[in-house]
Design an enzyme around this catalytic site. Structure first.
Site, short mmCIF file in Angstrom:
data_model
loop_
_atom_site.label_atom_id
_atom_site.label_comp_id
_atom_site.label_asym_id
_atom_site.label_seq_id
_atom_site.Cartn_x
_atom_site.Cartn_y
_atom_site.Cartn_z
N ASP A 40 0.29 -1.38 -2.53
CA ASP A 40 -0.80 -1.88 -1.70
C ASP A 40 -1.00 -0.83 -0.60
OD1 ASP A 40 -2.58 -3.71 -0.36
OD2 ASP A 40 -0.93 -4.14 1.01
N ASP A 66 -2.98 -1.33 2.85
CA ASP A 66 -2.96 -1.83 4.22
C ASP A 66 -1.66 -2.58 4.52
OD1 ASP A 66 -6.17 -1.80 5.26
OD2 ASP A 66 -5.79 -1.67 3.11
#
Length: 405
Positions: free
Chosen positions: A197, A199
């Site tokens: 991922d 963020d």
């Protein structure tokens, strides 16, 4: 069956001890059934399970071993092993193997005592304990960048795997450590792809929050983001609501945000080592391609899949181009990447912090909730909170001396 004896040798470590002793055994034609050796602070502990043939030659060999041990300053003991005990040992061959990895800034006796107690409660045996992290000087102070890890090789089948995982999770929270429990199989030793991922995982911020601050709607967007990360709001719904608040934002702010993105501790070291070892890396993000591509160039990521901001006449429209990358889409993309690389899902690692990462974390061979919310930790296979992203190298079994610094 000929007599079986466990020979234990302890003393100061020095070159040639194992050679000298096994040479004596070899001259007598003695078979070695098992062998193990470890060195702790320059002190050697060597164990040999040997099969002694009948006759004076074996007795003389044992006597020669004692003399040689004395000459080398070593203590040698012999313990007869009954046929019943030996047969039981052989019968344990093929039992399940697991790896428990303990990670912290510093590891104490309390940490080890708790981990080993949980292992014992589950009826498991510890075969080997290995320190993965480097040595520390006595006068060093605990630092926010310190890394410590110990790996336990475990034999047997847990009485209740879920109960054990919960016990590890509780202990990790109480002691401010991370405890990972993995099946030790061929896939664990042959991971080939790591999907991140973006963020709050590869970077220590949520890009959409940064965009919102520039648009003057920071607090509103941050509240929606938090609800989504906690799993209290559907990601797509939260995404649409947040995007609508960004309408009219000038495209010129994107470059400035990209340049000041805070890279997560350990990310660059981890990716540098993964690349050197031939791993493929990917960003699978509910964020934006603009920033994903920036990180791809900066860190050397192989694949990037994220949302494409729609920009018309230099302004953000509040829409995205194409399919929104939500949790299910991340899982689909991971499957596609695995197929493209010609590997098994068990060879894939997925790393994320939010509820929308759980679908990919749960299908990957190694799913890691990184500095995640409790709901994500509780539902992911593994979690890592105390160290940076390079702590993942310990979960793969690498020692500090094995990797680039």
């Amino acid at each position: 069956m000929n007599e079986v004896v466990l020979m234990t040798v302890t003393g100061p470590d020095r070159q040639g001890v194992t050679t000298a002793l096994t040479t004596i055994l070899a001259r007598a034609g003695i078979n070695v059934l098992d062998i193990g050796q470890s060195v702790i602070h320059n002190n050697l502990s060597l164990g040999l399970l040997v099969q002694l043939p009948t006759g004076e030659q074996a007795s003389q060999a044992m006597l020669d071993i004692l003399y040689k041990g004395h000459e080398l300053g070593m203590t040698v003991t012999f313990k007869p092993v009954s046929a019943e005990s030996y047969d039981h040992w052989v019968a344990e061959q093929g039992k399940q193997r697991h790896i428990v990895t303990l990670l912290a800034r510093r590891i104490s006796a309390a940490h080890i005592a708790k981990v080993t107690a949980i292992v014992a409660e589950q009826g498991l045996n510890i075969d080997d304990i290995t320190r993965l992290s480097g040595r520390l000087p006595l006068d060093s102070k605990v630092s926010d960048t310190d890394k410590a890890s110990v790996q336990f090789s475990i034999r047997g089948t847990p009485i209740n795997t879920e109960q054990m995982r919960q016990a590890f999770l509780v202990a990790a929270n109480e002691l401010d450590v991370d405890i990972a429990f993995q099946k030790d199989d061929v896939y664990r030793r042959n991971r080939r792809l790591v999907a991140f991922d973006m963020d709050s995982t590869l970077i220590e911020t949520e890009v959409i929050d940064e965009l919102a601050r520039e648009a003057g709607v920071g607090e509103q967007v941050a509240e929606i983001t938090e609800l989504a990360m906690q799993g209290q709001l559907d990601f797509k719904e939260s995404f649409v609501r947040r995007m609508a608040l960004l309408k009219g934002l000038d495209e010129s702010v994107l470059a400035g945000i990209a340049e000041r993105l805070p890279i997560t501790e350990g990310a660059e070291r981890l990716i540098q080592n993964l690349k050197s070892l031939g791993y493929k890396t990917a960003i699978l993000s509910g964020g934006f391609n603009y920033f994903g591509r920036y990180l791809q160039k900066k860190l050397g990521i192989d694949y990037v899949y994220a949302n494409e901001l729609e920009i018309v006449d230099g302004k953000v429209t509040g829409n995205v181009v194409g399919t929104i990358v939500d949790g299910q889409r991340k899982a689909e993309l991971l499957r596609e990447l695995v197929a493209r690389e010609g590997i098994h899902l068990e060879q894939a690692i997925a790393v994320g912090d939010g509820a929308n990462d759980l679908p990919m974390l749960n299908i990957a061979g190694l799913g890691i909730a990184f500095r995640a919310k409790n709901i994500v930790k509780e539902n992911a296979k593994q979690s890592l909170s105390t160290l940076g992203l390079d702590g993942i190298l310990y979960l793969l079994g690498f020692r500090d001396r094995d990797v680039l610094h």
